[in-house]
Write a protein that holds these residues in place. Sequence first.
Motif, PDB file in Angstrom:
ATOM      1  N   GLY A 122     -17.560  24.921  24.337  1.00  0.00           N
ATOM      2  CA  GLY A 122     -16.929  24.370  23.526  1.00  0.00           C
ATOM      3  C   GLY A 122     -16.771  22.736  23.595  1.00  0.00           C
ATOM      4  O   GLY A 122     -16.206  21.966  22.879  1.00  0.00           O
ATOM      5  N   GLU A 123     -17.427  22.175  24.394  1.00  0.00           N
ATOM      6  CA  GLU A 123     -17.339  20.666  24.833  1.00  0.00           C
ATOM      7  C   GLU A 123     -17.812  19.949  23.528  1.00  0.00           C
ATOM      8  O   GLU A 123     -18.760  20.341  22.876  1.00  0.00           O
ATOM      9  N   GLU A 146     -23.029   7.397  13.278  1.00  0.00           N
ATOM     10  CA  GLU A 146     -22.441   8.334  13.951  1.00  0.00           C
ATOM     11  C   GLU A 146     -23.202   8.989  14.987  1.00  0.00           C
ATOM     12  O   GLU A 146     -24.259   9.258  14.358  1.00  0.00           O
ATOM     13  N   ASP A 147     -22.797   9.359  16.213  1.00  0.00           N
ATOM     14  CA  ASP A 147     -23.568   9.701  17.139  1.00  0.00           C
ATOM     15  C   ASP A 147     -22.707  10.860  17.888  1.00  0.00           C
ATOM     16  O   ASP A 147     -21.484  10.944  18.094  1.00  0.00           O
ATOM     17  N   ARG A 148     -23.239  12.238  17.451  1.00  0.00           N
ATOM     18  CA  ARG A 148     -22.656  13.583  17.824  1.00  0.00           C
ATOM     19  C   ARG A 148     -23.444  14.347  18.646  1.00  0.00           C
ATOM     20  O   ARG A 148     -24.406  14.714  18.662  1.00  0.00           O
ATOM     21  N   GLU A 149     -22.627  14.919  19.657  1.00  0.00           N
ATOM     22  CA  GLU A 149     -23.182  15.865  20.765  1.00  0.00           C
ATOM     23  C   GLU A 149     -22.093  16.925  20.823  1.00  0.00           C
ATOM     24  O   GLU A 149     -20.957  16.598  21.769  1.00  0.00           O
ATOM     25  N   GLN A 150     -22.257  18.003  20.722  1.00  0.00           N
ATOM     26  CA  GLN A 150     -21.186  19.194  20.928  1.00  0.00           C
ATOM     27  C   GLN A 150     -21.913  20.374  21.160  1.00  0.00           C
ATOM     28  O   GLN A 150     -23.137  20.714  21.095  1.00  0.00           O
ATOM     29  N   ALA A 151     -20.942  21.667  21.516  1.00  0.00           N
ATOM     30  CA  ALA A 151     -21.724  22.852  21.680  1.00  0.00           C
ATOM     31  C   ALA A 151     -22.192  23.485  20.241  1.00  0.00           C
ATOM     32  O   ALA A 151     -21.299  23.330  19.319  1.00  0.00           O
ATOM     33  N   PRO A 152     -23.045  24.296  20.538  1.00  0.00           N
ATOM     34  CA  PRO A 152     -23.513  24.969  19.330  1.00  0.00           C
ATOM     35  C   PRO A 152     -22.644  26.138  18.902  1.00  0.00           C
ATOM     36  O   PRO A 152     -21.763  26.325  19.892  1.00  0.00           O
ATOM     37  N   SER A 153     -22.817  27.014  17.931  1.00  0.00           N
ATOM     38  CA  SER A 153     -22.104  28.279  17.783  1.00  0.00           C
ATOM     39  C   SER A 153     -22.326  29.318  18.806  1.00  0.00           C
ATOM     40  O   SER A 153     -23.421  29.320  19.455  1.00  0.00           O
ATOM     41  N   VAL A 154     -21.270  30.088  19.046  1.00  0.00           N
ATOM     42  CA  VAL A 154     -21.374  31.184  20.001  1.00  0.00           C
ATOM     43  C   VAL A 154     -21.033  32.423  19.168  1.00  0.00           C
ATOM     44  O   VAL A 154     -20.471  32.385  18.419  1.00  0.00           O
ATOM     45  N   THR A 171     -30.083   8.387   6.903  1.00  0.00           N
ATOM     46  CA  THR A 171     -31.152   9.054   7.666  1.00  0.00           C
ATOM     47  C   THR A 171     -30.512   9.334   8.736  1.00  0.00           C
ATOM     48  O   THR A 171     -29.629   8.873   9.340  1.00  0.00           O
ATOM     49  N   TYR A 172     -31.308  10.645   9.313  1.00  0.00           N
ATOM     50  CA  TYR A 172     -30.609  11.317  10.534  1.00  0.00           C
ATOM     51  C   TYR A 172     -31.442  12.225  11.178  1.00  0.00           C
ATOM     52  O   TYR A 172     -32.335  12.653  10.499  1.00  0.00           O
ATOM     53  N   ASP A 173     -31.101  12.481  12.458  1.00  0.00           N
ATOM     54  CA  ASP A 173     -31.928  13.277  13.275  1.00  0.00           C
ATOM     55  C   ASP A 173     -30.798  14.325  13.918  1.00  0.00           C
ATOM     56  O   ASP A 173     -29.940  13.957  14.187  1.00  0.00           O
ATOM     57  N   PHE A 174     -31.307  15.625  13.765  1.00  0.00           N
ATOM     58  CA  PHE A 174     -30.628  16.927  14.092  1.00  0.00           C
ATOM     59  C   PHE A 174     -31.130  17.676  15.082  1.00  0.00           C
ATOM     60  O   PHE A 174     -32.611  17.859  14.654  1.00  0.00           O
ATOM     61  N   ASP A 175     -30.695  17.965  16.047  1.00  0.00           N
ATOM     62  CA  ASP A 175     -31.478  18.899  17.102  1.00  0.00           C
ATOM     63  C   ASP A 175     -30.328  19.988  17.811  1.00  0.00           C
ATOM     64  O   ASP A 175     -29.100  19.471  17.711  1.00  0.00           O
ATOM     65  N   TYR A 176     -30.850  21.307  17.700  1.00  0.00           N
ATOM     66  CA  TYR A 176     -29.741  22.189  17.836  1.00  0.00           C
ATOM     67  C   TYR A 176     -30.536  23.386  18.687  1.00  0.00           C
ATOM     68  O   TYR A 176     -31.733  23.896  18.515  1.00  0.00           O
ATOM     69  N   LEU A 177     -29.645  23.980  19.367  1.00  0.00           N
ATOM     70  CA  LEU A 177     -30.011  25.101  20.130  1.00  0.00           C
ATOM     71  C   LEU A 177     -28.957  26.225  20.334  1.00  0.00           C
ATOM     72  O   LEU A 177     -28.045  25.658  20.872  1.00  0.00           O
ATOM     73  N   GLU A 178     -28.969  27.446  20.017  1.00  0.00           N
ATOM     74  CA  GLU A 178     -28.124  28.230  20.104  1.00  0.00           C
ATOM     75  C   GLU A 178     -28.501  29.561  20.849  1.00  0.00           C
ATOM     76  O   GLU A 178     -29.672  29.935  20.537  1.00  0.00           O
ATOM     77  N   ASP A 179     -27.892  30.629  21.563  1.00  0.00           N
ATOM     78  CA  ASP A 179     -27.976  31.744  21.843  1.00  0.00           C
ATOM     79  C   ASP A 179     -27.662  32.743  20.594  1.00  0.00           C
ATOM     80  O   ASP A 179     -26.479  33.068  20.332  1.00  0.00           O
ATOM     81  N   LEU A 238     -27.860  31.428  27.438  1.00  0.00           N
ATOM     82  CA  LEU A 238     -28.035  30.141  27.413  1.00  0.00           C
ATOM     83  C   LEU A 238     -26.910  29.216  27.779  1.00  0.00           C
ATOM     84  O   LEU A 238     -27.074  28.129  28.351  1.00  0.00           O
ATOM     85  N   SER A 239     -25.628  29.899  27.715  1.00  0.00           N
ATOM     86  CA  SER A 239     -24.442  29.026  28.094  1.00  0.00           C
ATOM     87  C   SER A 239     -24.650  27.425  27.842  1.00  0.00           C
ATOM     88  O   SER A 239     -24.680  27.231  26.852  1.00  0.00           O
ATOM     89  N   GLY A 240     -24.190  26.598  28.795  1.00  0.00           N
ATOM     90  CA  GLY A 240     -24.188  25.346  28.593  1.00  0.00           C
ATOM     91  C   GLY A 240     -25.418  24.523  28.418  1.00  0.00           C
ATOM     92  O   GLY A 240     -25.477  23.285  28.164  1.00  0.00           O
ATOM     93  N   GLU A 241     -26.496  25.280  28.386  1.00  0.00           N
ATOM     94  CA  GLU A 241     -27.712  24.659  28.075  1.00  0.00           C
ATOM     95  C   GLU A 241     -27.942  24.453  26.527  1.00  0.00           C
ATOM     96  O   GLU A 241     -28.699  23.745  25.930  1.00  0.00           O
ATOM     97  N   GLY A 242     -27.201  25.083  25.507  1.00  0.00           N
ATOM     98  CA  GLY A 242     -27.110  24.835  24.090  1.00  0.00           C
ATOM     99  C   GLY A 242     -26.671  23.604  23.788  1.00  0.00           C
ATOM    100  O   GLY A 242     -25.922  22.856  24.483  1.00  0.00           O
ATOM    101  N   PHE A 243     -27.022  23.134  22.623  1.00  0.00           N
ATOM    102  CA  PHE A 243     -26.583  21.816  22.092  1.00  0.00           C
ATOM    103  C   PHE A 243     -26.676  21.835  20.508  1.00  0.00           C
ATOM    104  O   PHE A 243     -27.243  22.427  20.045  1.00  0.00           O
ATOM    105  N   ASP A 244     -25.855  20.895  20.017  1.00  0.00           N
ATOM    106  CA  ASP A 244     -25.630  20.708  18.670  1.00  0.00           C
ATOM    107  C   ASP A 244     -25.718  18.859  18.710  1.00  0.00           C
ATOM    108  O   ASP A 244     -24.388  18.433  18.732  1.00  0.00           O
ATOM    109  N   ARG A 245     -26.604  18.583  18.390  1.00  0.00           N
ATOM    110  CA  ARG A 245     -26.823  16.826  18.505  1.00  0.00           C
ATOM    111  C   ARG A 245     -27.009  16.244  17.057  1.00  0.00           C
ATOM    112  O   ARG A 245     -28.120  16.623  16.294  1.00  0.00           O
ATOM    113  N   GLY A 246     -26.733  15.159  16.869  1.00  0.00           N
ATOM    114  CA  GLY A 246     -26.839  14.433  15.455  1.00  0.00           C
ATOM    115  C   GLY A 246     -26.762  12.915  15.513  1.00  0.00           C
ATOM    116  O   GLY A 246     -25.773  12.767  16.373  1.00  0.00           O
TER     117      GLY A 246
END
Length: 754
Positions: free
Chosen positions: A215-216, A242-250, A302-310, A267-275
């Motif tokens: 949830g970080e 805007e620069d965002r980095e947070q936890a993905p959905s669980v 314009t934006y870049d979005f990277d995401y990884l969830e379990d 996956l635990s803390g290795e997941g990410f939600d970045r924009g």
Amino acid sequence: MNISRLKQPIIASVLGLSAFSPTLLAAVIEEVIVTVQKREQTLQEVPVAVSAFEGDMMAKMGIGDVRGLVDLTPGFNGKTEDSFIDALAIRGIGTNDFGIGGDPSVAIFQDGIWAGRNGGVQMAFYDLARAEVVKGPQSTLFGRNAIAGGINILSNKPVDEFEGNISLTIAEYGEIEAVGTVNLPLTDSLYFRGSAYWSEADGWLDNTVDGKELGEKELSSTRLALRYAGDEVDAVFRLTYEDREQAPSVYWTPTNGLPEDKVASDLSGEGFDRGEILTVTANITWDLAENYTLVSTTGYKTYDFDYLEDFDGTALYVNNYGQSQEVDYFSQEFRLNYDGGGDITWFAGASIYRETVDATFTNAYNEDHLCIAIIETDEGGGAAGCDDPVFEAYWEDDIDPADILTDKAEVNINELESDGWSVYGDVTWQATADLDITIGGRYTVDNKEMKTQVLDSGGALGNTFSWEFYTDGFVEDDDSWSEFTPRIAANYMVNEDIGLYANYSKGYKTGGYSTFGIANDGTFEFGGQLEAGMPLAFEPEETDSYEVGAKTKLLDGSLHLNVAYFFYTYTDLQLIIFESGSQLVKNLGEAENQGIEMDAHWTPGENWDIRAAFAWQDSEITEEIEEGDGSKGNHLPMAPEVSGSLIATYNQPVSGGNMFYTVQYVYQDEMFGGTGNFDLAKVDAWDQVDLRLGYESDDEWSLTLWATNIFEEEYFERGWENADEDDTAGFGLLNSLVWPAKPRTIGLTLDMSF
């Protein structure tokens, strides 16, 4: 409503004190100005259901982004903690398509610019003037696929006086938030405004696999604005980063055997939600000849979005879903307004847009873990891995242990180019002193070109999760869709305090392409190369919506009570289904919905301020989504039958300032996660109570102590249907619930203006 014995006295005391205070003098409510009809009107004048939230109120209530509007807006449901908006629905209309080939059903605009799609919409709220949630189809007024409704977010403009504000919040779970704004008049007609936002928080949700807390988040944002206010021209130029980095959905599933406040994730803390998002806008208004105004709205995002969830929600490595995309969007709109103070008021406009999206999607897994999960869901269990005889019998093939991969990714690459244009107009005729009739329409053209490439993942199973094949390079297709969407409304003033309205509007969302689907004739070897095919297209979806309502000012202006009844039919729903090894978007089924919504703002005494919202809706799928699936008669997902909220504030004047006491109560009935209405993906009814205690000094500073979810209510945000009703035949995936509610959180906010 599932209110515990502790909650009842709090709610009863607030309502009781407000309802039985005859000695208090009622306070007249200040009119709220909205711009949903492309001109300034009071909220009570607009012949459509609108929930409006002023910037100061949103800041005081801790509404951090568009998700914070969900609980307080009747008929708006499906909030989410991640950067996707595939759960958001207004009056039951949303989209479960998390790819790029379709468009959101809830259209979100900031300062007149379409805010975009997944990964680019959930920008932080700070230094805002107002947010307006307009319910029902808004194709004529807003365009760009506003089939469910539109959310209009307006930033504060630079003004001709010096202003400054800083705000600092600290709370449990390592939460820190800081906001600062300064407004500087540079000359008599040139003004600058700059704002900065920063927040971070630690995790709070226990993962039993490795003991980490999920949830970080960390987010920073800056908005710079320059305004020229001349005699005939008013121009505002804004740049937001805007620069965002947070936890993905669980995801939580009962098969893990865990309580609702814990999850199991490999996956635990290795997941990410970045924009990383950059937005540039220009809003220019020219006063032309008498009574005419020309408005130009230009936007680039314009934006870049990277995401990884379990996604599978279990301790096994079954499906870690990833998405990476780069988006560029440009739009230009011109609108001519006429208001001569007579019987006729009108506007006409034209707009164009162009959007490019480059995206990569990944389903990663351990093949043995997937084989175990497949046998568990589809055969009742018993396999130890892919080379187990139980799985080989199911797979109808022998597996070579040397081919089994422990870390495998199935990848598809998509490139989307979209462009379109529209022309629109709206005219209001004051037929009598008390009756206004409005007729409007928009003609829209959308063009899309989709390219899709599916890579060969190899291993013992080949491509299995979203595909049964791979391609030799890209396959591609392009198409165009067009539609005319009319609107007619009537507004009748019974007297200066009571207005009745009725409207009809046609809703439309353009067609597109399945991100994970390719049309083919099936003449390929399973797991082999597809010789010919093209991205699978789907057609537009449409609604016919009817609404009647009343907007009233009662009790000598101390009570504003707005009520609406709506009914719509919904055809050619764009929905994801699992078919032929792919998650396909198709036009499926029909539905209808009816409901009643209520907004109330009451100041029963000079010291009291009470806001209430209520929604009841009765949605029904009237034609099966898939033949024989039993969905006919079910409710639409993200459409709870009853939802509501109450915010009651008591102000107590004291020496040097004011003390205030606020209680916020939110209730939501059970809400289904899909068209199957499965219990295992259903969010049970829940309610939550928040409290705020604060002091506002006459010297322009305030201090607020607040607590959210004070009774530690356990619930989930939403659910997803992946399998059948019994968690079987899900190809290794289970029905799941998303993001348990955050436990009680206590914080302190200091705000200073200068």
